[in-house]
Design an enzyme around this catalytic site. Structure first.
Site, PDB file in Angstrom:
ATOM      1  N   GLU A  43     -38.611 -24.714 -16.500  1.00 20.74           N
ATOM      2  CA  GLU A  43     -38.937 -26.232 -16.956  1.00 20.74           C
ATOM      3  C   GLU A  43     -39.983 -26.014 -17.268  1.00 20.74           C
ATOM      4  O   GLU A  43     -40.580 -25.462 -16.612  1.00 20.74           O
ATOM      5  CB  GLU A  43     -38.385 -27.275 -16.212  1.00 20.74           C
TER       6      GLU A  43
ATOM      7  N   GLU B 262     -36.596 -39.494 -17.235  1.00 24.66           N
ATOM      8  CA  GLU B 262     -37.749 -38.714 -16.740  1.00 24.66           C
ATOM      9  C   GLU B 262     -39.737 -39.616 -17.241  1.00 24.66           C
ATOM     10  O   GLU B 262     -40.349 -39.047 -16.886  1.00 24.66           O
ATOM     11  CB  GLU B 262     -38.043 -37.725 -16.445  1.00 24.66           C
TER      12      GLU B 262
END
Length: 265
Positions: free
Chosen positions: A148, A247
């Site tokens: 990520e 998120e």
């Protein structure tokens, strides 16, 4: 839309082990977590308490992070952290244990910050080796490792999708590993100035996971300016068929009110 609730950043008014049941009550069947323990290798009783809470709630853990160090203190992963190799590799085996018990298939390996005084090339070589080890381990349970790009931490070297993809391609070339995928967090990519439309066009079908939050502010969709719905639609048109991870930081009493509003729009 298959949403999964990140219980490490949402529902934080509740103790962590109560959050999966709260997500279920809110209408979600899947949750995801950053590493939910304070150490890389927790006591078995801690693991049993965590997995038991998930099973009792009746939700699927769609994703789990590897241990990333002291996140509140600024750490962002051990993958490239010279001197903590054994800690990361010991954690990999715990992750596999939890993943096997819960049926989890996606595991996020935060790359780690640049270390003062360490050679960046040596850190990158270690990262490639560690990612290969992690990928081989989770392959035993049919899993994939996620990589990520992250914003907000200047010393974290992966800021764009291209930088993460380059690491993935290096692991594939050097180790023959094919179960590492890009985690496309649209918030992080956008805040870092990446061209999200171009990233989706180039890699949408290959995304291992998508996470969302709006910007500025990292709040719920609709609290900022990002075209999150369009980006999700474009990724799905390109071939992505996985979960959409929620998120974000809640700014309202009901952090999921936007889901109903979006469905009725």
């Amino acid at each position: 839309m298959s949403y999964t609730v990140n219980c490490s950043i949402l529902l934080t008014d509740l103790p962590l082990l109560e959050r999966p049941a709260a997500a279920k009550r809110a209408g979600f069947d899947a949750v995801e977590f950053w590493w939910p323990f304070t150490t890389a290798v927790p006591e078995q009783s801690e693991i049993d308490a965590f997995t038991g809470a998930i099973e009792a709630a009746g939700v699927q853990v769609s994703g789990l992070n590897f241990f990333a160090g002291d996140m509140p203190g600024g750490d962002r992963g051990l993958v490239s952290w010279i001197g903590r190799e054994n800690e990361f590799r010991d954690n990999v085996e715990v992750v596999v244990q939890i993943g096997e018990r819960l049926g989890t298939k996606a595991f996020n390996a935060l790359y780690g910050n640049r270390i003062d005084g360490a050679d960046a090339a040596e850190q990158d070589a270690l990262a490639v080796e560690n990612l290969a080890i992690a990928a081989k381990a989770v392959a035993r349970i049919g899993g994939v490792v996620l990589l990520e790009p992250v914003s907000g931490t200047p010393s974290y070297p992966l800021k764009t999708a291209a930088e993460a993809v380059a690491v993935i391609e290096r692991v594939r070339a050097e180790h023959g590993i094919d179960n590492i995928r890009l985690l496309a967090d649209f918030y992080h990519l956008a805040v870092n100035g990446d061209d999200v439309d171009a990233v989706i066009a180039a890699h949408g079908a290959e995304f291992g996971h998508i996470q969302i939050a709006d910007a500025p502010g990292r709040g719920e969709p609709g609290t900022g300016e990002l075209p999150l719905s369009r980006w999700i639609d474009d990724a799905q048109t390109a071939g992505y068929d996985g979960y959409i991870g929620l998120e974000y930081k809640a700014t309202q009493l009901d952090p999921f009110a936007w889901v109903g509003a979006s469905a009725s729009a």
